[in-house]
Write an enzyme that holds these catalytic residues in place. Structure first.
Site, mmCIF file in Angstrom:
data_model
loop_
_atom_site.group_PDB
_atom_site.id
_atom_site.type_symbol
_atom_site.label_atom_id
_atom_site.label_comp_id
_atom_site.label_asym_id
_atom_site.label_seq_id
_atom_site.Cartn_x
_atom_site.Cartn_y
_atom_site.Cartn_z
ATOM 1 N N CYS A 1 25.066 29.024 56.050
ATOM 2 C CA CYS A 1 26.231 29.214 56.923
ATOM 3 C C CYS A 1 26.145 30.617 57.508
ATOM 4 C CB CYS A 1 27.543 28.963 56.175
ATOM 5 S SG CYS A 1 27.946 30.153 54.885
ATOM 6 N N ASN B 1 27.232 33.312 54.150
ATOM 7 C CA ASN B 1 26.773 32.982 52.799
ATOM 8 C C ASN B 1 27.754 33.443 51.720
ATOM 9 O OD1 ASN B 1 23.914 33.688 50.666
ATOM 10 N ND2 ASN B 1 24.886 31.723 51.011
ATOM 11 N N CYS C 1 31.098 31.593 51.755
ATOM 12 C CA CYS C 1 32.085 30.508 51.662
ATOM 13 C C CYS C 1 31.398 29.143 51.557
ATOM 14 C CB CYS C 1 33.038 30.517 52.858
ATOM 15 S SG CYS C 1 34.076 31.987 52.995
ATOM 16 N N ARG C 2 30.999 28.608 52.704
ATOM 17 C CA ARG C 2 30.510 27.232 52.751
ATOM 18 C C ARG C 2 29.179 27.023 52.047
ATOM 19 N NH1 ARG C 2 30.854 26.675 59.097
ATOM 20 N NH2 ARG C 2 30.221 28.834 58.851
ATOM 21 N N SER C 3 28.172 27.824 52.371
ATOM 22 C CA SER C 3 26.849 27.558 51.787
ATOM 23 C C SER C 3 26.785 27.797 50.280
ATOM 24 C CB SER C 3 25.740 28.306 52.537
ATOM 25 O OG SER C 3 25.960 29.691 52.562
ATOM 26 N N ASP D 1 34.459 26.622 58.914
ATOM 27 C CA ASP D 1 34.504 27.866 58.147
ATOM 28 C C ASP D 1 35.943 28.106 57.661
ATOM 29 O OD1 ASP D 1 34.236 30.402 57.089
ATOM 30 O OD2 ASP D 1 33.153 31.200 58.820
#
Length: 158
Positions: free
Chosen positions: A13, A16, A18-20, A130
């Protein structure tokens, strides 16, 4: 960097944090629960260098903990070697995808298959938004999307 044996996936993301890292932790748990963790090399990275060395966002960690999942991950930026060593690079949105394809174009012999993680969503929600500027519930939404997508991804790769 991915190991030489088995399959490898890198979740990506923007930052690096939050999402990933959520996707990485979710996939680790799924392959561990399935008894196939020894067949996978798993990591996550950012397209940007903004958060290199930082732990995931506290809301991401709280969400993972709610689901009995944790991660010791520290943010890192994707490298040229990642395009050569990972089988799959799965990202969260179109901006990540554009950045990754541009970077991959600068790497001769790029072996990674670069896709949206959401392309594996059985509910057909292509983009994993995000949650950084959102609320705690947005992290839960990301978590649930990652669970669906990662389960489907594993099924298709088995």
């Amino acid at each position: 960097m991915a190991s030489g044996s088995g399959k490898s996936v890198l979740f990506v993301c923007l930052g690096n944090i939050c999402r990933s890292p959520i996707a990485e932790a979710v996939f680790r748990k799924i392959v561990t629960d399935a008894g196939v963790s020894n067949q996978w090399s798993i990591d996550s990275a950012a397209t940007s260098d903004w958060n290199v060395g930082c732990s995931p966002d506290s809301r991401a960690l709280k969400c993972l903990k709610t689901h009995s999942t944790e991660t010791p991950h520290k943010a890192r930026q994707i490298t040229k070697d990642d395009f050569l060593s990972y089988d799959y690079i799965l990202c969260m949105d179109e901006s990540n995808l554009r950045d990754l394809k541009r970077k991959a174009g600068q790497v001769p012999d790029c072996k990674a298959k670069i896709e949206l993680l959401g392309s594996y969503d059985p509910q057909k929600k292509l983009i994993i938004e995000d949650p950084y500027y959102g609320r705690d519930e947005d992290f839960e939404t990301v978590y649930q999307q990652c669970v669906r997508c990662c389960k489907s991804f594993l099924e298709k790769c088995s």
